[in-house]
Each structure stands twice: as structure tokens, then as C-alpha cells.
Design an enzyme around this catalytic site. Structure first.
Site, PDB file in Angstrom:
ATOM      1  N   PHE A   1     -10.392  -3.892  11.056  1.00 36.89           N
ATOM      2  CA  PHE A   1     -11.402  -3.825   9.998  1.00 36.89           C
ATOM      3  C   PHE A   1     -10.783  -4.265   8.698  1.00 36.89           C
ATOM      4  O   PHE A   1      -9.568  -4.456   8.628  1.00 36.89           O
ATOM      5  CB  PHE A   1     -11.987  -2.410   9.885  1.00 36.89           C
TER       6      PHE A   1
ATOM      7  N   TYR B   1       0.775  -1.240   0.000  1.00 37.77           N
ATOM      8  CA  TYR B   1       0.000   0.000   0.000  1.00 37.77           C
ATOM      9  C   TYR B   1       0.809   1.295   0.000  1.00 37.77           C
ATOM     10  O   TYR B   1       0.251   2.367  -0.193  1.00 37.77           O
ATOM     11  CB  TYR B   1      -0.989  -0.018   1.177  1.00 37.77           C
TER      12      TYR B   1
HETATM   13  C1  LIG Z   1      -3.058  -7.756  -2.613  1.00 39.67           C
HETATM   14  C2  LIG Z   1      -3.877  -7.776  -3.887  1.00 39.67           C
HETATM   15  C3  LIG Z   1      -5.198  -7.068  -3.633  1.00 39.67           C
HETATM   16  C4  LIG Z   1      -3.092  -7.049  -4.992  1.00 39.67           C
HETATM   17  O1  LIG Z   1      -3.869  -6.987  -6.159  1.00 39.67           O
HETATM   18  P1  LIG Z   1      -3.231  -6.982  -7.627  1.00 39.67           P
HETATM   19  O2  LIG Z   1      -4.340  -6.716  -8.574  1.00 39.67           O
HETATM   20  O3  LIG Z   1      -2.403  -8.172  -7.817  1.00 39.67           O
HETATM   21  O4  LIG Z   1      -2.281  -5.707  -7.560  1.00 39.67           O
HETATM   22  P2  LIG Z   1      -1.699  -4.939  -8.830  1.00 39.67           P
HETATM   23  O5  LIG Z   1      -1.526  -5.879  -9.985  1.00 39.67           O
HETATM   24  O6  LIG Z   1      -2.498  -3.721  -9.094  1.00 39.67           O
HETATM   25  O7  LIG Z   1      -0.276  -4.569  -8.269  1.00 39.67           O
HETATM   26  C5  LIG Z   1       0.135  -3.261  -8.051  1.00 39.67           C
HETATM   27  C6  LIG Z   1       1.558  -3.270  -7.570  1.00 39.67           C
HETATM   28  O8  LIG Z   1       1.611  -3.837  -6.281  1.00 39.67           O
HETATM   29  C7  LIG Z   1       2.484  -4.962  -6.261  1.00 39.67           C
HETATM   30  N1  LIG Z   1       1.874  -5.959  -5.388  1.00 39.67           N
HETATM   31  C8  LIG Z   1       0.572  -6.271  -5.366  1.00 39.67           C
HETATM   32  N2  LIG Z   1       0.359  -7.221  -4.443  1.00 39.67           N
HETATM   33  C9  LIG Z   1       1.541  -7.494  -3.887  1.00 39.67           C
HETATM   34  C10 LIG Z   1       1.958  -8.405  -2.900  1.00 39.67           C
HETATM   35  N3  LIG Z   1       1.092  -9.211  -2.294  1.00 39.67           N
HETATM   36  N4  LIG Z   1       3.265  -8.419  -2.575  1.00 39.67           N
HETATM   37  C11 LIG Z   1       4.128  -7.605  -3.195  1.00 39.67           C
HETATM   38  N5  LIG Z   1       3.785  -6.726  -4.163  1.00 39.67           N
HETATM   39  C12 LIG Z   1       2.503  -6.686  -4.490  1.00 39.67           C
HETATM   40  C13 LIG Z   1       2.566  -5.413  -7.687  1.00 39.67           C
HETATM   41  O9  LIG Z   1       3.743  -6.122  -7.949  1.00 39.67           O
HETATM   42  C14 LIG Z   1       2.509  -4.083  -8.440  1.00 39.67           C
HETATM   43  O10 LIG Z   1       3.772  -3.448  -8.376  1.00 39.67           O
HETATM   44  P3  LIG Z   1       4.185  -2.314  -9.435  1.00 39.67           P
HETATM   45  O11 LIG Z   1       3.254  -1.150  -9.218  1.00 39.67           O
HETATM   46  O12 LIG Z   1       5.593  -1.994  -9.059  1.00 39.67           O
HETATM   47  O13 LIG Z   1       4.011  -2.937 -10.774  1.00 39.67           O
HETATM   48  C15 LIG Z   1      -4.157  -9.234  -4.363  1.00 39.67           C
HETATM   49  O14 LIG Z   1      -2.920  -9.860  -4.558  1.00 39.67           O
HETATM   50  C16 LIG Z   1      -4.981 -10.041  -3.374  1.00 39.67           C
HETATM   51  O15 LIG Z   1      -6.194 -10.036  -3.451  1.00 39.67           O
HETATM   52  N6  LIG Z   1      -4.314 -10.767  -2.453  1.00 39.67           N
HETATM   53  C17 LIG Z   1      -4.974 -11.629  -1.490  1.00 39.67           C
HETATM   54  C18 LIG Z   1      -5.905 -10.898  -0.559  1.00 39.67           C
HETATM   55  C19 LIG Z   1      -5.240  -9.745   0.124  1.00 39.67           C
HETATM   56  O16 LIG Z   1      -4.117  -9.830   0.587  1.00 39.67           O
HETATM   57  N7  LIG Z   1      -5.979  -8.634   0.193  1.00 39.67           N
HETATM   58  C20 LIG Z   1      -5.497  -7.422   0.808  1.00 39.67           C
HETATM   59  C21 LIG Z   1      -6.119  -7.302   2.138  1.00 39.67           C
HETATM   60  S1  LIG Z   1      -5.487  -5.895   2.984  1.00 39.67           S
END
Ligand SMILES: CC(C)(COP(=O)(O)OP(=O)(O)OC[C@H]1O[C@@H](n2cnc3c(N)ncnc32)[C@H](O)[C@@H]1OP(=O)(O)O)[C@@H](O)C(=O)NCCC(=O)NCCS
Length: 403
Positions: free
Chosen positions: A403, A124
Site C-alpha cells: 500500500f 521514517y
Molecule cells: C521522501 C519525501 C516525502 C521527504 O520529504 P521532505 O519534505 O523532503 O522531508 P523533510 O524536509 O521534512 O525531511 C525531514 C528529514 O528527513 C530527511 N530526508 C527526507 N527525505 C530523505 C531521503 N529521501 N533520503 C534521506 N533523508 C531524507 C531530511 O534530510 C531531514 O533530515 P533532518 O530531520 O535530519 O533534517 C520527499 O523527498 C519525496 O516526496 N520523495 C519522493 C517520493 C517518495 O519517496 N515518497 C515516499 C513514499 S514512501
């Protein structure tokens, strides 16, 4: 053309978007009975979703409340929850598009700050969220617990049945109030979705009554690992949610919890960094910190309003230049003084991004440390020490609401 479309969720898409979230977090799709109970806590209105055709593949959600900032003001706050992307769609920019839609929408709704709890700490920062508060996990060896004679002692504790636990505790939390920076209000939807789910899941609730009535509560769960020999049974008690209006209520709740028979080990989950519990025990090592973790990730949505909402310590002013890629209207110079903050055309003493500003905002990090770490670019060598005094707070920040 993009392979997916991001837009505001509409009525009728609630359950499907929730299932995207639940499965991303490795849970089971919501059953009919549970959905009937929690549907009011998952309205379409505050959600953005990504769609592949008609099918939701990603979601972000928020609820509206208030957060306490240093100095005691309550500020409009968006608690960002419910972020998930379907496993076959990750790392294709879905979250980035969801954040690009959500951040300006939160500004338009008049929120000054947003916050979230992160599943992983690498996600984030790129959207301007910074770690504003940390928490610790206590592991307490019950056999070693002896209370110091000067530890507070007053009041009594009552265990609630499930119906009372659902009915009474929201009022106790409200009357305790927001006590330290980072605390947030809990809307009805939070109690329905989270507290009620804890209670239905087997958590019990104890309420502490002091001279003026209910002044603290603890929501906890016990688990017994059975072994062939009775002597090897092991019972753990996990305190998930504990809030107290004063140290006597805090001590009273822990005296009760640590006095429950047959428990060997107790855990205090998500406790503030300055929780006084170890200092109340004869052997402070009976209560060990086994983990320190990031708790509240904060996002300044309106930097000017946020800087103006909090108070500052005594020091000469500092001009900070803030860079905000995602909400560029926040970018610019601000003069922070002991009496408040305002936009300025003056030359900057330091430069930092909005994520680092979020780390400073509640007083959870010393600015000079972040300057040494390279996160604050320094043009005036005296500025970091002045920032230390300006942003310093008496208590550690703590949200205290998951949350
Ligand atoms: C975390 C999550 C929402 C990310 O969604 P996503 O669509 O894959 O994210 P994006 O493709 O838009 O990635 C954006 C950037 O963040 C990075 N990133 C996203 N998730 C990441 C992770 N888990 N670890 C490391 N980097 C991550 C990507 O590499 C990308 O980097 P860049 O901007 O340098 O290219 C998704 O992986 C997910 O649903 N994970 C499981 C549930 C979860 O953890 N939810 C969050 C609860 S707080």
C-alpha cells in the site's frame, strides 16, 4: 512565518493532492478516466496536505484497517500511504510538518499501530517507524524445477477472466483471513486502487480450489522480450500477490505458475522470509533469493495498548524504558511479562526508542542482536536474553499487502 501551511485536506482537493503524490513518485498526473474509477479510493478525510497559497505541495494519507499481532489479536491499524512532496519543496521540512500533524491525528482516531512501506530506508525512523518485517524476492529458473515427491499436491487451479478477477478475489482473500502477524485486512478502497489497477494493467489471476473451495490466489504478469531469433525470446513471469490458506494451496499455485509454457524465469515478489517454496523442490537452488528488503515499517501509536495486545513467550519479566520524541505520552517504563505488559515506576532493565520497539514488536528481530548493535541500552546484562524469549514468534512477520 513558515513558507507553507499544513492542514487537513478538504473535499475538492482530492485530485490535486493525488497528483502531488503521483508526480513525486515519477508517475503521470491521473487522467480523467482513471480518476473517475479511483476517486472513491482517495477521500479527502484521511489526508493532510501542505500548501503554498492554494496549491498543494505535499501530502500524506492513510486508510483504516486491522493488523494481526503475535498471539492472534486484530488491532486497529492505520495504513499510511500516499506520501509525497513536490520536487522543488523537498528538504525544507514539509514531510516533518505533515508527520507532526498526522501522528497525533491517528492516535485520536483510535489506531493502536500505524505502518507504511518506505521508498527509502533513511526517511521514517526519525518519526518512530521501525522495520518490523522483511521480505525476499525469489528468482526461479523454470528449467531446473522438479517437485519433490513429498511436496503437497491437491486441488485444481482456474485462471479468471478480468471481470471475475476483480469480483472474486477479494472474497478469497477474506476467507483465507489474516494468518500471521503483520497481515492486514484489505478494505474495498485497496481492491479498487491496487488490485483493479493490476488487472487493468494486464495482470492475470489464478485461483486455487482445495477440498473446501477457493483457498488461494496468485496475481501475476508475464512479459516477453522478443529477439530476432525465436530461440532467443525470453519470457518472465512475475508473481505480485500470492496468498494461500495452507501449504497445499501454495504448492498448487506455484505448480501451476511454474508449469506455464514458454516461461524461462519466474519471480516471486515480496515473499515472506520463511516461504517454504525452495524446500518443496528437488533442487532448492532452482529458487534463489535475489534480494532481502524491508517490508512493513511499523509505528506504535499507543505503546501501552500495543504491548497489551500481543502475547509473550515464557521468561522472567523485563522493565523497558521507551523514549518517544514525537508522541511523548508514550515515553516511560513498561513491565513486560509472560502474561502481558503494563506501565510501571520500577527501574528499567533496558532503554530503547520507539523505533527499535517497533522492530521487536512483531518478532522480526532478536532483541539481543539489537542490543549488540547498540540500539538497546542494557542496564541488566541478563535482560536481552529474557527479551529474546518474551518477544519470540513462531513465524516470520509479513504484511503481504502493498500500500
Ligand atoms: C521522501 C519525501 C516525502 C521527504 O520529504 P521532505 O519534505 O523532503 O522531508 P523533510 O524536509 O521534512 O525531511 C525531514 C528529514 O528527513 C530527511 N530526508 C527526507 N527525505 C530523505 C531521503 N529521501 N533520503 C534521506 N533523508 C531524507 C531530511 O534530510 C531531514 O533530515 P533532518 O530531520 O535530519 O533534517 C520527499 O523527498 C519525496 O516526496 N520523495 C519522493 C517520493 C517518495 O519517496 N515518497 C515516499 C513514499 S514512501
Amino acid at each position: 512565518m513558515s513558507e507553507f501551511v499544513v492542514r487537513a485536506a478538504v473535499e475538492g482537493e482530492e485530485r490535486a493532492t493525488r497528483d502531488v503524490l503521483v508526480q513525486a513518485l515519477h508517475g503521470q498526473p491521473t487522467g480523467d478516466e482513471k480518476w473517475a474509477r479511483i476517486a472513491p479510493a482517495w477521500p479527502a478525510a484521511t489526508k493532510f496536505a501542505a500548501f503554498d497559497g492554494d496549491e498543494p505541495i505535499g501530502v500524506t494519507s492513510s486508510f483504516t484497517t486491522e493488523i494481526l499481532v503475535p498471539g492472534g489479536r486484530r488491532v486497529p491499524f492505520a495504513a499510511v500511504d500516499g506520501i509525497g512532496v513536490r520536487a522543488e519543496w523537498t528538504r525544507r521540512g514539509v514531510l516533518t510538518e505533515l508527520m507532526a500533524a498526522q501522528l497525533p491525528d491517528l492516535v485520536d482516531r483510535g489506531h493502536v499501530l500505524a505502518g507504511l512501506h518506505a521508498s527509502e530506508a533513511t526517511i521514517y525512523g526519525r518519526y518512530g517507524y521501525g522495520i518490523a518485517g522483511r521480505m525476499q524476492i525469489f528468482e526461479i529458473d523454470r528449467a531446473k524445477v522438479r517437485w519433490r515427491s513429498d511436496a503437497p499436491r491437491s486441488g485444481r487451479v482456474r485462471l479468471l477472466d478480468a471481470a471475475d478477477a476483480v469480483k472474486i478475489v477479494p472474497g478469497v482473500h477474506r476467507s483465507i483471513g489474516l494468518r500471521r502477524q503483520g497481515n492486514i485486512g484489505r478494505p474495498d478502497s485497496w481492491w479498487l486502487n491496487t488490485h483493479e489497477s493490476y488487472v487493468l494493467d494486464g495482470h492475470r489471476v489464478a485461483v486455487h480450489f482445495g477440498p473446501d473451495g477457493a483457498d488461494g490466489f496468485a496475481t501475476f504478469l508475464t512479459h516477453t522480450q522478443r529477439a530476432p531469433a525465436l530461440a532467443d525470446w525470453h519470457t518472465e513471469l512475475k508473481v505480485r500477490d500470492l496468498h494461500a490458506a495452507n501449504p497445499a494451496a501454495l504448492a498448487g499455485l506455484w505448480r501451476f505458475l511454474l508449469g506455464i509454457d514458454l516461461v524461462q524465469t519466474a519471480y516471486g515478489l515480496a515473499r515472506p522470509m520463511d516461504d517454504p517454496l525452495p524446500s518443496m523442490l528437488e533442487d532448492p537452488r532452482a529458487c534463489r533469493t535475489i534480494s532481502v528488503e524491508d517490508e512493513l515499517w511499523l509505528r506504535l501509536l499507543d505503546v501501552s495498548a500495543a504491548l497489551n495486545a500481543r502475547t509473550y513467550g515464557r521468561a522472567e519479566p523485563v522493565v523497558i524504558e521507551v523514549a518517544d520524541r514525537r508522541l511523548p505520552e508514550n515515553s516511560g517504563a513498561y513491565r513486560v511479562t509472560a502474561d502481558g505488559a503494563s506501565r510501571t515506576d520500577a527501574t528499567a532493565d533496558v532503554r530503547l526508542d520507539v523505533e527499535t520497539l517497533a522492530m521487536l514488536y512483531l518478532g522480526g528481530w532478536r532483541p539481543s542482536l539489537l542490543a549488540e548493535a547498540g540500539r538497546i541500552e542494557v542496564f541488566d546484562a541478563e535482560a536481552p536474553a529474557r527479551l529474546d524469549s518474551l518477544f519470540e514468534t513462531a513465524a516470520e512477520p509479513w504484511c503481504g499487502t502493498h500500500f
